[in-house]
Design an enzyme around this catalytic site. Structure first.
Site, mmCIF file in Angstrom:
data_model
loop_
_atom_site.group_PDB
_atom_site.id
_atom_site.type_symbol
_atom_site.label_atom_id
_atom_site.label_comp_id
_atom_site.label_asym_id
_atom_site.label_seq_id
_atom_site.Cartn_x
_atom_site.Cartn_y
_atom_site.Cartn_z
ATOM 1 N N GLU B 48 -78.370 -0.451 73.215
ATOM 2 C CA GLU B 48 -77.471 0.015 74.279
ATOM 3 C C GLU B 48 -77.913 -0.545 75.637
ATOM 4 O O GLU B 48 -77.092 -0.956 76.448
ATOM 5 C CB GLU B 48 -77.434 1.542 74.318
ATOM 6 C CG GLU B 48 -76.768 2.186 73.112
ATOM 7 C CD GLU B 48 -75.242 2.046 73.118
ATOM 8 O OE1 GLU B 48 -74.709 1.215 73.870
ATOM 9 O OE2 GLU B 48 -74.601 2.784 72.334
ATOM 10 N N ASN B 52 -75.890 -3.188 77.985
ATOM 11 C CA ASN B 52 -75.626 -2.883 79.394
ATOM 12 C C ASN B 52 -76.051 -4.033 80.301
ATOM 13 O O ASN B 52 -75.344 -4.385 81.251
ATOM 14 C CB ASN B 52 -76.366 -1.608 79.805
ATOM 15 C CG ASN B 52 -75.583 -0.361 79.465
ATOM 16 O OD1 ASN B 52 -74.411 -0.428 79.120
ATOM 17 N ND2 ASN B 52 -76.235 0.791 79.563
ATOM 18 N N ARG B 101 -64.116 -4.358 76.749
ATOM 19 C CA ARG B 101 -63.538 -3.254 75.965
ATOM 20 C C ARG B 101 -62.870 -3.794 74.700
ATOM 21 O O ARG B 101 -62.890 -3.150 73.654
ATOM 22 C CB ARG B 101 -62.519 -2.485 76.809
ATOM 23 C CG ARG B 101 -63.161 -1.710 77.953
ATOM 24 C CD ARG B 101 -62.087 -1.109 78.863
ATOM 25 N NE ARG B 101 -62.676 -0.572 80.077
ATOM 26 C CZ ARG B 101 -63.031 0.697 80.229
ATOM 27 N NH1 ARG B 101 -62.853 1.556 79.254
ATOM 28 N NH2 ARG B 101 -63.572 1.121 81.357
#
Lengths: 114, 142
Positions: B48, B52, B101
């Site tokens: 994660e 990021n 996305r």
């Protein structure tokens, strides 16, 4: 049910056999948002999704997912296929909708040689 | 087992390589014989953080210190910084762009996942300077 036995399910096709065809599938999990998969997918699950990119393979490796099932007739891209071969991730595909694919897997859990 | 340190340079905006550092760390922990649940927690937290840095900070550096008792992870970048860390920690909040996305990211779960899977987590961020995230996972925690 074992990962290698998924090919016996109607409509599922093996794309990459992965490194652990004898691994037991503990559950079926459906989701397309990768962080949600990281948060919620149980280790050892069959993950049903429509996301066939290389990041799905990375998530499967890191979240200790037993196999990835690409539903709705979606396709893994070439980078994902290459990475899955490198990392030993089992991949399947199907034209079934996500829910029906997961239901099919779920119905077989506990009924096979595991 | 003596403590070891691993360092990884994370390239920015390259989603095809994202996860390589996390996978490498997972492999090392596995070779060292750690419990699979512990390994999974570290792997997810690092991934994660790695994602990021790829999405928001044009890359950065991951330093991992592994000892028998715990694993310490430090993520450092010189990206744009996080204006409101408290807001960024809220599940569902995301500033990821549309193209990200479309890859399946941007659910606003990255930082919450990092907190969920680690025992300690600290974020120091300054707008225009960068962000440092420190995480610790204890080997004997559940």
């Amino acid at each position: 049910m074992l990962v290698g036995e998924l090919v016996d399910l109607p409509g599922l096709t093996l794309v990459n056999s992965g490194a652990e065809p004898q691994r037991s599938i503990e559950s079926a999990f459906c989701c397309d948002l990768l962080s949600l998969v990281m948060s919620r997918a149980p280790a050892g699950c069959a993950w049903v999704t429509v996301m066939g990119n290389v990041n799905s393979v990375a998530v499967a490796v890191l979240a200790d997912i037993a196999c990835v099932v690409l539903a709705e007739g979606a396709a893994f891209d070439d980078t994902a296929l290459k990475r899955a071969e490198e990392k030993g991730v089992a991949l399947f595909k199907t034209d079934l909708p996500v829910f029906e694919a997961a239901l099919s897997i779920h119905s077989m859990l506990g009924n096979r040689d595991d | 087992m003596s403590a070891i340190e691993l360092k990884y340079a994370i390239p920015g905006d390259d989603f095809t390589r994202a996860g390589e550092a996390s996978s490498s760390i997972k492999m090392r922990l596995k070779q060292m014989g750690f419990d699979p649940c512990f390994i999974r927690r570290v792997a997810i937290a690092v991934y994660e953080g790695e994602i990021n840095m790829v999405i928001h900070a044009n890359g950065g550096e991951i330093v991992v210190n592994i000892s028998p008792a715990s694993t310490d992870i430090t993520l450092t970048d010189d990206g744009p910084g996080i204006p409101d860390v408290e807001l960024a920690m809220k599940a569902g909040f995301s500033t990821a762009p549309e193209n990200v996305r479309n890859l399946g990211f941007g659910a606003g779960m990255g930082l919450p996942n990092m907190k969920k899977y680690t025992d300690e987590m600290d974020i120091q961020s300054e707008v225009g300077v960068g962000t440092t995230v420190r995480m610790k996972v204890y080997a004997n925690a559940t």
